[in-house]
Design a protein around this motif. Structure first.
Motif, PDB file in Angstrom:
ATOM      1  N   LEU A  77      31.174  43.479  71.653  1.00  0.00           N
ATOM      2  CA  LEU A  77      29.870  42.505  71.258  1.00  0.00           C
ATOM      3  C   LEU A  77      29.554  41.447  72.580  1.00  0.00           C
ATOM      4  CD1 LEU A  77      27.752  41.745  69.441  1.00  0.00           C
ATOM      5  CD2 LEU A  77      29.294  40.303  68.319  1.00  0.00           C
ATOM      6  N   ARG A  78      30.641  40.971  72.993  1.00  0.00           N
ATOM      7  CA  ARG A  78      30.328  40.137  74.193  1.00  0.00           C
ATOM      8  C   ARG A  78      30.097  40.802  75.415  1.00  0.00           C
ATOM      9  NH1 ARG A  78      35.661  39.225  76.704  1.00  0.00           N
ATOM     10  NH2 ARG A  78      35.218  41.011  77.310  1.00  0.00           N
ATOM     11  N   ASP A  79      30.525  41.868  75.729  1.00  0.00           N
ATOM     12  CA  ASP A  79      29.800  42.749  76.632  1.00  0.00           C
ATOM     13  C   ASP A  79      28.281  43.093  76.554  1.00  0.00           C
ATOM     14  OD1 ASP A  79      32.378  42.514  77.965  1.00  0.00           O
ATOM     15  OD2 ASP A  79      33.059  44.223  77.460  1.00  0.00           O
ATOM     16  N   VAL A  80      27.999  43.546  75.297  1.00  0.00           N
ATOM     17  CA  VAL A  80      26.483  43.934  74.898  1.00  0.00           C
ATOM     18  C   VAL A  80      25.916  42.977  75.164  1.00  0.00           C
ATOM     19  CG1 VAL A  80      25.037  44.643  73.053  1.00  0.00           C
ATOM     20  CG2 VAL A  80      27.192  45.741  73.544  1.00  0.00           C
ATOM     21  N   ILE A  81      26.210  41.469  74.703  1.00  0.00           N
ATOM     22  CA  ILE A  81      25.277  40.365  74.799  1.00  0.00           C
ATOM     23  C   ILE A  81      25.122  39.928  76.285  1.00  0.00           C
ATOM     24  CG2 ILE A  81      25.579  37.922  74.691  1.00  0.00           C
ATOM     25  CD1 ILE A  81      26.949  38.223  71.767  1.00  0.00           C
ATOM     26  N   SER A 129      35.304  34.221  60.844  1.00  0.00           N
ATOM     27  CA  SER A 129      36.451  34.720  61.807  1.00  0.00           C
ATOM     28  C   SER A 129      35.640  35.561  62.785  1.00  0.00           C
ATOM     29  CB  SER A 129      37.249  35.479  60.846  1.00  0.00           C
ATOM     30  OG  SER A 129      36.557  36.738  60.344  1.00  0.00           O
ATOM     31  N   ASP A 130      34.769  36.362  62.600  1.00  0.00           N
ATOM     32  CA  ASP A 130      34.307  37.043  63.925  1.00  0.00           C
ATOM     33  C   ASP A 130      33.579  36.243  64.890  1.00  0.00           C
ATOM     34  OD1 ASP A 130      34.685  39.529  62.893  1.00  0.00           O
ATOM     35  OD2 ASP A 130      32.940  39.623  61.462  1.00  0.00           O
ATOM     36  N   ALA A 131      32.794  35.066  64.270  1.00  0.00           N
ATOM     37  CA  ALA A 131      32.279  34.142  64.998  1.00  0.00           C
ATOM     38  C   ALA A 131      33.373  33.474  65.943  1.00  0.00           C
ATOM     39  CB  ALA A 131      31.568  33.119  64.407  1.00  0.00           C
ATOM     40  N   ILE A 132      34.503  33.113  65.651  1.00  0.00           N
ATOM     41  CA  ILE A 132      35.775  32.358  66.203  1.00  0.00           C
ATOM     42  C   ILE A 132      36.172  33.118  67.273  1.00  0.00           C
ATOM     43  CG2 ILE A 132      37.768  31.646  65.891  1.00  0.00           C
ATOM     44  CD1 ILE A 132      37.139  30.194  63.241  1.00  0.00           C
ATOM     45  N   ALA A 133      36.390  34.446  66.967  1.00  0.00           N
ATOM     46  CA  ALA A 133      37.026  35.629  67.924  1.00  0.00           C
ATOM     47  C   ALA A 133      36.060  35.817  68.825  1.00  0.00           C
ATOM     48  CB  ALA A 133      37.177  36.691  67.194  1.00  0.00           C
TER      49      ALA A 133
END
Length: 168
Positions: free
Chosen positions: A61-65, A102-106
């Motif tokens: 998700l970080r890489d897609v963003i 939890s997903d937001a924190i990760a």
């Protein structure tokens, strides 16, 4: 809105439920959030700087963003309703997307984005640690120094069960 730091994750006994402990940066309150085992592992990986051979979901998700030319500006814990925390991902363009806490924190840890909490949420769910309880926090920190993400892998874990998502 208050800034939070992630102290780490641990398994709460006797339920074997993972918990992420956040601390108010400019204050003395802690915010405990019960999370699932997979999210606990993802948070622990990020805190330990572990780079898996293939991207995990939060890495992806970080890489897609990033590939789409966007930036995660911050994560906000915006509400506590029926013992469940709700979060928002806030992007540079002002766009907000609802997220499990939890997903937001990760994701925030991977994107090096600040984590913030609404005053009303920390006022309701924040825990003040007294000097006597500070020893427990120190033991928690020592535990974090020795734990690895693999310690949170549980056979037969159920992402959809109420216990695995309590407070998430």
């Amino acid at each position: 809105m208050r800034d939070l730091d992630v102290l780490g994750v641990r398994v709460e006994m006797p339920t074997n439920q993972p918990i992420v402990l956040l601390r108010e940066r400019e204050g003395d309150r802690y915010l405990p959030v019960w999370i699932g085992a997979a999210e606990a592992a993802a948070i622990a990986f990020a805190q330990q700087g572990v780079t898996p051979p293939r991207p995990l979901t939060h890495d992806l998700l970080r890489d897609v963003i990033s590939a789409l030319g966007h930036q995660l500006r911050e994560v906000r814990i915006v509400e506590l309703r029926d013992n469940v925390f709700y979060a928002s991902l806030v992007f540079g363009e002002g766009v907000e997307v609802s997220s499990r806490t939890s997903d937001a924190i990760a994701l925030a840890l991977r994107a090096q984005a600040p984590i913030r909490v609404e005053d009303a949420v920390i006022d309701e769910a924040g825990v003040v640690v007294t000097e006597d309880e500070d020893d427990e926090v120190e033991r928690f920190r020592e535990f974090l120094d020795q734990v690895s993400a693999e310690d949170f892998d549980t056979p037969g874990g159920s992402e959809g069960s109420p216990e695995s998502n309590r407070g998430d």
